[in-house]
Design a protein around this motif. Structure first.
Motif, short mmCIF file in Angstrom:
data_model
loop_
_atom_site.label_atom_id
_atom_site.label_comp_id
_atom_site.label_asym_id
_atom_site.label_seq_id
_atom_site.Cartn_x
_atom_site.Cartn_y
_atom_site.Cartn_z
N ALA A 64 13.09 -57.73 -60.83
CA ALA A 64 14.11 -58.84 -59.90
C ALA A 64 15.31 -58.34 -60.05
O ALA A 64 16.28 -58.64 -58.92
N LEU A 65 15.90 -57.47 -60.97
CA LEU A 65 17.20 -56.83 -60.79
C LEU A 65 17.24 -55.13 -60.50
O LEU A 65 18.25 -54.68 -60.62
N SER A 66 16.13 -54.76 -60.08
CA SER A 66 15.93 -53.36 -59.32
C SER A 66 16.68 -53.43 -57.99
O SER A 66 16.20 -54.15 -57.02
N ARG A 67 17.34 -52.50 -57.80
CA ARG A 67 17.99 -52.40 -56.37
C ARG A 67 17.08 -51.44 -55.61
O ARG A 67 16.68 -50.38 -56.44
N LEU A 68 17.43 -51.43 -54.32
CA LEU A 68 16.67 -50.46 -53.34
C LEU A 68 16.92 -49.11 -53.77
O LEU A 68 16.06 -48.22 -53.97
N SER A 69 18.12 -48.60 -54.18
CA SER A 69 18.54 -47.29 -54.53
C SER A 69 18.02 -46.68 -55.76
O SER A 69 17.56 -45.31 -55.68
N THR A 70 17.61 -47.53 -56.86
CA THR A 70 17.08 -47.07 -57.94
C THR A 70 15.64 -46.58 -57.92
O THR A 70 15.04 -45.79 -58.45
N VAL A 71 14.74 -47.10 -56.91
CA VAL A 71 13.49 -46.83 -56.47
C VAL A 71 13.28 -45.58 -55.41
O VAL A 71 12.57 -44.85 -55.86
N VAL A 72 14.29 -45.71 -54.54
CA VAL A 72 13.94 -44.77 -53.49
C VAL A 72 14.80 -43.13 -53.53
O VAL A 72 14.12 -42.26 -53.37
N SER A 80 16.39 -39.60 -45.19
CA SER A 80 17.57 -40.24 -44.82
C SER A 80 18.10 -41.42 -45.65
O SER A 80 17.30 -42.19 -46.03
N SER A 81 19.23 -41.43 -46.20
CA SER A 81 19.89 -42.53 -46.98
C SER A 81 20.44 -43.70 -45.93
O SER A 81 21.06 -44.67 -46.35
N ARG A 82 20.58 -43.32 -44.71
CA ARG A 82 21.38 -44.51 -43.59
C ARG A 82 20.32 -45.23 -42.90
O ARG A 82 20.40 -46.21 -42.29
N ASP A 83 18.84 -44.88 -42.98
CA ASP A 83 17.98 -45.66 -42.30
C ASP A 83 16.72 -45.80 -42.92
O ASP A 83 15.67 -45.17 -43.08
N ILE A 84 16.79 -46.89 -43.99
CA ILE A 84 15.64 -47.25 -44.68
C ILE A 84 15.23 -48.63 -44.60
O ILE A 84 15.97 -49.74 -44.62
N GLN A 85 14.11 -48.79 -44.13
CA GLN A 85 13.45 -50.10 -43.71
C GLN A 85 12.63 -50.66 -44.77
O GLN A 85 11.80 -50.04 -45.83
N VAL A 86 13.05 -51.96 -45.01
CA VAL A 86 12.25 -52.76 -45.98
C VAL A 86 11.66 -53.85 -45.47
O VAL A 86 12.14 -54.98 -44.66
N SER A 94 9.44 -57.09 -45.90
CA SER A 94 9.25 -58.09 -46.90
C SER A 94 7.75 -58.64 -46.81
O SER A 94 7.17 -58.43 -46.13
N ALA A 95 7.17 -59.20 -48.11
CA ALA A 95 5.93 -59.80 -48.01
C ALA A 95 5.74 -60.89 -46.91
O ALA A 95 4.58 -60.92 -46.42
N ASP A 96 6.79 -61.51 -46.22
CA ASP A 96 6.43 -62.23 -45.37
C ASP A 96 6.90 -61.70 -43.89
O ASP A 96 6.43 -62.47 -42.83
N GLY A 97 6.82 -60.34 -44.11
CA GLY A 97 6.71 -59.60 -42.56
C GLY A 97 7.94 -59.49 -42.09
O GLY A 97 8.37 -58.88 -41.05
N THR A 98 9.37 -60.12 -42.55
CA THR A 98 10.73 -59.71 -42.43
C THR A 98 11.10 -58.37 -42.45
O THR A 98 10.77 -57.60 -43.47
N LYS A 99 11.83 -57.78 -41.53
CA LYS A 99 12.10 -56.32 -41.41
C LYS A 99 13.55 -56.29 -41.48
O LYS A 99 14.21 -56.84 -40.42
N LYS A 100 14.06 -55.51 -42.28
CA LYS A 100 15.62 -55.07 -42.24
C LYS A 100 15.72 -53.61 -42.65
O LYS A 100 15.04 -53.05 -43.47
N VAL A 101 16.81 -53.18 -41.93
CA VAL A 101 17.19 -51.63 -42.31
C VAL A 101 18.53 -51.60 -42.95
O VAL A 101 19.62 -52.37 -42.84
N TYR A 102 18.51 -50.71 -44.02
CA TYR A 102 19.78 -50.66 -45.00
C TYR A 102 20.38 -49.30 -44.79
O TYR A 102 19.67 -48.24 -44.71
#
Length: 362
Positions: free
Chosen positions: A165-173, A182-188, A190-198
């Motif tokens: 729960a304290l792992s950030r996106l960058s540590t994994v990708v 691309s480090s500018r267009d990463i889509q996540v 979520s389990a509930d289907g919510t889509k966000k771009v980071y």
């Protein structure tokens, strides 16, 4: 009365023993860590791959979790609850399942979904204290949960990566990036289907950690291919390889990504090597001062170099001073490459009748 006091002391000692046991187990977990060595190509540093050591916390740290306001209750967490039921010390081990409903002894049920550890702790303590005001309740996270997240797209290999729960996106990708990720267009998703771009560049450069979120169970990460990666070198404060967004060209590359020119920049000598796009591939272009202001177009994989100001004759010094005065610059820096030391009288004479207030050279 004395017997009651003795019982209270006995209960207190037992509770302390329970709590000490909890922290002993936590410390045993804390001492275990895994180091993974990977090859990482940085999109915001050098174009060359560099070998780095990434410390990945495959075994989560309970003390770190309890000290962080950002730690959220996660399915798989193991908690220990201890308190005195009258004169009888009791303790319970509670594991969070995917329903996130936690039974607090036989006193009540808490819905922990979306709660931080501190919020859950507050609710549990309130329930116990309501029933046993003198119970000396203690609620401790014994073992934080681990989970896998899916990573796919433009990465070295699609995989399920371990996280907590304290792992950030960058540590994994980031360890899975290729030269084309691309480090500018990463889509996540979520389990509930919510889509966000980071955008990890904004997190790294500006400290915008909303673009480097903590991961959650069920996250599906998709890394896009970079559209335009270019390299800038020479007399800028932050040379390196950067990924430009739509509409960004030479001006943004120099001012935003390169963080501006150094004092030694000679903007009358800007080199651009076009790597792709036939028939221009391999062609070198040479630009002058107005290229940055006019924001000339930059293609994918272009190599831009801002040359430094070198002088090896007094004539060149006088020429630079005249040009800078004409451009209304008040500060000048250049690199002296002449064989002899530069004479003070030379540059003082050149500065006469100009608006330039500061001249430095090395």
């Amino acid at each position: 009365m004395k017997n009651a006091i003795k019982k209270r002391i006995f209960v207190f000692v037992i509770l302390i023993s329970c709590i000490s046991g909890m922290f002993a187990q936590i410390n045993e977990i804390k001492d275990k860590s895994v180091f993974s060595k990977v090859n990482l190509s940085s999109a915001n540093k050098n174009i060359e791959s560099e070998e780095v050591v990434v410390k990945e916390t495959f075994i989560p740290n309970a003390q770190m979790a309890m000290s962080s306001p950002d730690y959220h209750v996660t399915a798989g967490d193991v908690y220990t609850l201890a308190f005195a039921m009258g004169t009888t010390p009791v303790s319970y081990t509670m594991t969070v399942d995917s329903s996130y409903k936690i039974r607090v002894a036989n006193l009540g049920i808490v819905n922990a979904k979306g709660l931080s550890f501190l919020q859950l702790k507050s609710q549990v303590e309130a329930i116990v204290s309501k029933n046993y005001p003198m119970g000396g309740v203690q609620f401790v996270l014994l073992s934080p949960a681990m989970f896998n997240v899916k990573v796919s797209g433009d990465v070295s290999s699609s995989t399920e990566a371990p996280a907590w729960a304290l792992s950030r996106l960058s540590t994994v990708v980031v360890p899975l990036f290729t030269d084309y990720s691309s480090s500018r267009d990463i889509q996540v998703i979520s389990a509930d289907g919510t889509k966000k771009v980071y955008d990890l560049f904004l997190a790294e450069r500006n400290g915008d950690f909303s673009n480097n979120p903590y991961l959650r169970p069920g996250d599906n990460i998709i890394v896009s291919e970079a559209k335009r990666k270019v390299r800038i070198d020479g007399a800028v404060k932050r040379p390196g390889v950067y990924e430009l967004l739509d509409g960004e060209n030479l001006n943004a590359l120099v001012e935003k990504y390169g963080d501006g020119l150094t004092p030694y920049a000679d903007t009358s000598r800007i080199d651009l090597l076009r790597i792709t796009n036939e028939p221009e591939a391999g062609k070198m272009y040479y630009f002058k001062d107005d290229a940055i202001k006019s924001d000339i177009s930059i293609d994918a994989y272009d190599y831009v170099k801002i040359n430094k100001s070198f002088c090896n004759s007094t004539e060149e010094i006088e020429e630079i001073i005249k040009k800078c005065d004409k451009d209304k610059k008040t500060n000048i820096s250049f690199i002296w490459s002449g064989e002899d030391e530069i004479e003070e009288a030379v540059w003082k004479r050149a500065l006469k009748n100009t608006e330039i207030s500061n001249l430095s050279f090395s």
